[in-house]
Design a protein around this motif. Structure first.
Motif, mmCIF file in Angstrom:
data_model
loop_
_atom_site.group_PDB
_atom_site.id
_atom_site.type_symbol
_atom_site.label_atom_id
_atom_site.label_comp_id
_atom_site.label_asym_id
_atom_site.label_seq_id
_atom_site.Cartn_x
_atom_site.Cartn_y
_atom_site.Cartn_z
ATOM 1 N N LEU A 86 0.838 -1.193 0.000
ATOM 2 C CA LEU A 86 0.000 0.000 0.000
ATOM 3 C C LEU A 86 0.879 1.251 0.000
ATOM 4 O O LEU A 86 1.318 1.712 1.060
ATOM 5 C CB LEU A 86 -0.892 0.002 1.249
ATOM 6 C CG LEU A 86 -1.840 -1.193 1.392
ATOM 7 C CD1 LEU A 86 -2.170 -1.459 2.850
ATOM 8 C CD2 LEU A 86 -3.112 -0.951 0.588
ATOM 9 N N PRO A 87 1.170 1.824 -1.163
ATOM 10 C CA PRO A 87 2.079 2.977 -1.199
ATOM 11 C C PRO A 87 1.534 4.220 -0.508
ATOM 12 O O PRO A 87 2.302 5.148 -0.226
ATOM 13 C CB PRO A 87 2.273 3.225 -2.704
ATOM 14 C CG PRO A 87 1.090 2.616 -3.356
ATOM 15 C CD PRO A 87 0.738 1.420 -2.514
ATOM 16 N N GLY A 122 3.439 -5.987 -5.980
ATOM 17 C CA GLY A 122 2.174 -5.637 -6.605
ATOM 18 C C GLY A 122 1.442 -4.606 -5.767
ATOM 19 O O GLY A 122 1.818 -4.333 -4.619
ATOM 20 N N SER A 123 0.396 -4.034 -6.341
ATOM 21 C CA SER A 123 -0.378 -3.012 -5.644
ATOM 22 C C SER A 123 -1.565 -3.625 -4.915
ATOM 23 O O SER A 123 -2.262 -4.482 -5.447
ATOM 24 C CB SER A 123 -0.873 -1.952 -6.623
ATOM 25 O OG SER A 123 -1.768 -1.057 -5.970
ATOM 26 N N HIS A 124 -1.792 -3.137 -3.701
ATOM 27 C CA HIS A 124 -2.978 -3.496 -2.920
ATOM 28 C C HIS A 124 -3.891 -2.270 -2.797
ATOM 29 O O HIS A 124 -4.663 -2.148 -1.855
ATOM 30 C CB HIS A 124 -2.540 -3.981 -1.541
ATOM 31 C CG HIS A 124 -3.540 -4.845 -0.834
ATOM 32 N ND1 HIS A 124 -4.479 -5.615 -1.480
ATOM 33 C CD2 HIS A 124 -3.729 -5.073 0.498
ATOM 34 C CE1 HIS A 124 -5.202 -6.276 -0.594
ATOM 35 N NE2 HIS A 124 -4.771 -5.961 0.612
ATOM 36 N N ASP A 136 -15.613 7.441 -8.276
ATOM 37 C CA ASP A 136 -14.731 7.365 -9.437
ATOM 38 C C ASP A 136 -13.343 7.903 -9.148
ATOM 39 O O ASP A 136 -12.334 7.315 -9.572
ATOM 40 C CB ASP A 136 -15.351 8.131 -10.611
ATOM 41 C CG ASP A 136 -16.579 7.442 -11.184
ATOM 42 O OD1 ASP A 136 -16.788 6.252 -10.856
ATOM 43 O OD2 ASP A 136 -17.325 8.082 -11.941
ATOM 44 N N ALA A 137 -13.256 9.028 -8.444
ATOM 45 C CA ALA A 137 -11.956 9.632 -8.158
ATOM 46 C C ALA A 137 -11.118 8.723 -7.271
ATOM 47 O O ALA A 137 -9.911 8.530 -7.505
ATOM 48 C CB ALA A 137 -12.139 10.999 -7.499
ATOM 49 N N LEU A 138 -11.748 8.168 -6.233
ATOM 50 C CA LEU A 138 -11.017 7.284 -5.322
ATOM 51 C C LEU A 138 -10.611 6.002 -6.034
ATOM 52 O O LEU A 138 -9.510 5.484 -5.820
ATOM 53 C CB LEU A 138 -11.880 6.970 -4.104
ATOM 54 C CG LEU A 138 -11.235 6.102 -3.021
ATOM 55 C CD1 LEU A 138 -9.953 6.735 -2.509
ATOM 56 C CD2 LEU A 138 -12.219 5.862 -1.870
ATOM 57 N N LEU A 139 -11.467 5.495 -6.883
ATOM 58 C CA LEU A 139 -11.156 4.270 -7.621
ATOM 59 C C LEU A 139 -9.928 4.475 -8.510
ATOM 60 O O LEU A 139 -9.046 3.613 -8.592
ATOM 61 C CB LEU A 139 -12.362 3.855 -8.457
ATOM 62 C CG LEU A 139 -12.314 2.485 -9.128
ATOM 63 C CD1 LEU A 139 -12.119 1.383 -8.107
ATOM 64 C CD2 LEU A 139 -13.602 2.254 -9.922
ATOM 65 N N GLU A 145 -2.957 5.552 -9.555
ATOM 66 C CA GLU A 145 -1.913 6.270 -8.816
ATOM 67 C C GLU A 145 -1.045 5.319 -7.998
ATOM 68 O O GLU A 145 0.170 5.525 -7.876
ATOM 69 C CB GLU A 145 -2.548 7.328 -7.919
ATOM 70 C CG GLU A 145 -3.179 8.480 -8.694
ATOM 71 C CD GLU A 145 -3.737 9.553 -7.767
ATOM 72 O OE1 GLU A 145 -3.280 9.634 -6.609
ATOM 73 O OE2 GLU A 145 -4.618 10.300 -8.210
ATOM 74 N N SER A 146 -1.633 4.277 -7.437
ATOM 75 C CA SER A 146 -0.830 3.348 -6.645
ATOM 76 C C SER A 146 0.201 2.642 -7.521
ATOM 77 O O SER A 146 1.348 2.429 -7.113
ATOM 78 C CB SER A 146 -1.726 2.316 -5.949
ATOM 79 O OG SER A 146 -2.371 1.465 -6.875
#
Length: 229
Positions: A86-87, A122-124, A136-139, A145-146
């Motif tokens: 989780l970056p 990988g990204s979580h 939508d923005a958070l998704l 972005e992650s």
């Protein structure tokens, strides 16, 4: 599917295995001619019509204990794995878990050390949110972005994603695919199928040799073959 590797005395979510238990579980795999690998390596082998002797190992959340407790055991048994991090919480803790002890997460330097050791990163997501409830923005932030942050951090391509809490719907799958990930891991994807909703089986502290045998057998019986693999 693993999470933390350490003291499991206070573990209400059953996300922790002790190093001793993980050692025995990896030994169990090797005795049966199986080798734990990253999901990327497993999928690449399957694309060549191989990989029957490989098992994808995943560790969710990016706990700091991976570096000290899990990595040496993976190296001992000739295994690799995928670590989903989780970056947006580098050096933080598992604040999303209201019960149980606070567990520290890897720092940026810790993630780089893990990547340099040959573990796939990988990204979580950014901060461990349920993507099925995100606007939508958070998704976009949690997926696109992650990935960008992790690629900048590690200097390596990030092709894998893991859905926090294992919750997934078609909208989340589309967002992950659109963000450029080659695959994504779920737990039980239900009617969804394909490389962006790979099913996994939870492995915990109580999983002895007999339970591992049964879980592996039942996983094959209960899950539909993944389309495209």
């Amino acid at each position: 599917m693993y999470h933390s590797v350490g003291d499991c005395a206070d573990d209400p979510y059953r996300v922790t295995v002790t190093p001793e238990r993980l050692d025995r579980q990896l030994h169990w795999l090797r005795r049966r001619g199986l080798r734990g690998v990253s999901v990327a390596e497993l999928l690449a082998a399957r694309a060549r019509d191989g990989g029957r002797d490989l098992v994808g190992l995943t560790f969710d959340d990016g706990y700091a204990d991976f570096l000290d407790n899990a990595l040496p055991l993976l190296e001992r048994w000739g295994c690799t794995a995928t670590l989903f991090v989780l970056p947006g919480r580098l050096g933080g803790d598992n604040a999303w878990d209201p019960l149980g002890p606070r567990k520290p997460l890897l720092t940026a330097d810790g993630i780089r050390r893990v990547a340099d050791a040959g573990v796939e990163i990988g990204s979580h997501g950014l901060t461990h949110v349920d993507l099925t409830r995100a606007d939508d923005a958070l998704l976009t932030a949690e997926t696109t972005e992650s990935r960008a942050l992790l690629e900048e951090l590690t200097g390596q391509p990030v092709t894998g994603f893991c859905y926090p809490y294992g919750t997934v719907d078609r909208r989340a799958v589309d967002a992950v695919r659109d963000a450029g990930y080659g695959y994504a891991c779920a737990i039980d994807p239900g009617r969804l199928n394909g490389p962006h909703v790979l099913p996994r089986v939870h492995v915990g502290q109580n999983d002895t040799a007999v339970r591992l045998f049964l879980k592996r057998r039942l996983h094959r019986l209960r899950r539909r073959p993944v389309e495209g693999l």
